[in-house]
Design an enzyme around this catalytic site. Sequence first.
Site, PDB file in Angstrom:
ATOM      1  N   LYS A 117     -44.742  55.353  49.905  1.00 17.14           N
ATOM      2  CA  LYS A 117     -43.771  56.478  49.384  1.00 17.14           C
ATOM      3  C   LYS A 117     -42.742  56.778  50.659  1.00 17.14           C
ATOM      4  O   LYS A 117     -43.206  55.926  52.123  1.00 17.14           O
ATOM      5  CB  LYS A 117     -44.743  57.904  50.284  1.00 17.14           C
ATOM      6  N   SER A 156     -45.783  66.724  46.892  1.00 23.27           N
ATOM      7  CA  SER A 156     -43.946  65.703  46.875  1.00 23.27           C
ATOM      8  C   SER A 156     -44.131  64.666  46.952  1.00 23.27           C
ATOM      9  O   SER A 156     -43.164  63.700  46.078  1.00 23.27           O
ATOM     10  CB  SER A 156     -43.861  65.599  48.860  1.00 23.27           C
ATOM     11  N   SER A 160     -49.969  67.002  48.472  1.00 23.56           N
ATOM     12  CA  SER A 160     -48.731  65.615  48.215  1.00 23.56           C
ATOM     13  C   SER A 160     -49.556  64.587  47.233  1.00 23.56           C
ATOM     14  O   SER A 160     -48.539  63.821  46.835  1.00 23.56           O
ATOM     15  CB  SER A 160     -47.960  65.940  49.038  1.00 23.56           C
TER      16      SER A 160
HETATM   17  N1  GLN Z   1     -46.597  71.184  48.358  1.00 22.11           N
HETATM   18  C1  GLN Z   1     -47.114  71.663  49.415  1.00 22.11           C
HETATM   19  C2  GLN Z   1     -45.604  72.222  49.513  1.00 22.11           C
HETATM   20  O1  GLN Z   1     -44.702  72.367  49.583  1.00 22.11           O
HETATM   21  C3  GLN Z   1     -47.498  69.744  50.155  1.00 22.11           C
HETATM   22  C4  GLN Z   1     -46.956  69.642  50.275  1.00 22.11           C
HETATM   23  C5  GLN Z   1     -47.538  68.032  51.058  1.00 22.11           C
HETATM   24  O2  GLN Z   1     -48.880  68.052  50.845  1.00 22.11           O
HETATM   25  N2  GLN Z   1     -47.246  67.727  51.303  1.00 22.11           N
HETATM   26  O3  GLN Z   1     -45.989  71.901  51.586  1.00 22.11           O
END
Ligand code: GLN
Length: 511
Positions: free
Chosen positions: A80, A155, A179
């Site tokens: 990532k 994400s 994410s």
């Molecule tokens: N979807 C969550 C957010 O927008 C989680 C993001 C993540 O785990 N990096 O913050």
Amino acid sequence: MSELINLTAADLAAKLASGEVSSVEATRAHLDRISAVDGELHAFLATDAERSLAAARSVDERRAAGEDLGALAGVPLAVKDVLVTTDMPSTSGSKMLEGYRSPYDATAVAKARAAGLVNIGKTNMDEFAMGSSTENSAYGPTFNQWNTERVPGGSGGGSAVAVGAFEAPLALGSDTGGSIRQPAALTGTVGAKPTYGGVSRYGAIALASSLDQIGPCARTVLDTALLHDVVVGHDRHDATSLDMQWPSMAEAARGGVDPSTLKGLRVGVVKQLMLDGAQAGVKSRFEEALALLETQGAEIVEIDAPHFEYAVAAYYLILPAEASSNLAKYDSVRFGLRVSPEGGGTVESVMSETRAAGFGAEVKRRIILGTYALSAGYYDAYYGSAQKVRTLIQRDFANAFDRVDVIASPTAPTTAWKIGTHDADPMQDYLNDATTIPANLAGIPGLSLPIGLAAEDGLPVGLQLMAPAFEDARLYRAGAAVESLIADRDGRAFWQQSPMFGAVNVEGGAR
Ligand code: GLN
């Protein structure tokens, strides 16, 4: 060589160890796959075939020289883009860091390299890991390999699709509020958020430091566990890194292949995680999974966690607060892009124009919210209260784990939605994490694995398992048991049901 992409990491590793295939062959097969399908999926932001093949060649040489290599040596790994690497740019999905080259590797990446894994490319993500769909990437969205009109979750949509579409057998992700787990659920793959502090965050571009955790993604529970074993462990570069001995996650996963391991397992179902608005097909797949667990002698226990209701609200104060502070360094002087106003401008105007141009809408929204929540006069009302809620959620978990060994829930309340549907309402994205966020607030481990397709749309549904801190191995054991029950039910492994399994290119695959 295209059949190499259809192997699990465990099987590919065995062929590498026996000398039946070389890392160069395995790496080339995956690079070819990326060339064939990634134009349509956009899981990757960067690849560098020459460097990846050179890394693979050097693993092959070390093996030929009789060096004792790790269990996954020679296996390709997608990374990532939140993790900095020396071999390719690291952007965190942001224009702010376009073309940025790190002088060092993140610890998780360095450990993977030392174990002989080959970095095959950097994967797409929501900008600075803010999002649940990968649509917030400054470089355009990633498309779900089950249906390219749908989001892959976020994400870490890039890492999830990379493994789901057989572009890489393994990937690294980061999980601040879901994410790793939520994209795993939406793409029918497996992903784990380790116990906070289990995997070093050194070299992970920070979103919210008290919540961020690096973890593994793959198509099977065992593969996920094998990668977990490579990256877990103490790192003196990360002050929150745990200095402890971890059991082998892979051994736990192998133990779980015998479903009798579920006998007597107490599985908690938290009332507050059974969301009213959850999709019908998600609920029924989840109920079926619980029933399968019961047939093996697991005991289902209903749990009340009254403060989980406030988890999303607390998270969206704590995360923006920490993010606003972490992202202050992207000011054109210390890090990032530089935009110079006409005629030069003042220091302040250079900084503000840079930040205006370099950050996307979601990032700006959260910086503004976080700065406000931390400002004098509001600190106690917002950030302080959110921290209190966080403690209450940790207590809810502690009470629950007095009564059960693991907690189960749907990983996400819905399957993958159509790209663009949440554009007007970020709240829709935020709510998709209601089930994953509590684990981050408490620092406990969570695992998501696929349990079938939702009847109404034919898209994958994920099961989330959570365990007390340090008990990650328990998740792999139980997760592998569920995975094998699902495979028995369906007549083949879930990942072999993917429309892209066996397909050499995307035609006849996705859609
Ligand atoms: N979807 C969550 C957010 O927008 C989680 C993001 C993540 O785990 N990096 O913050």
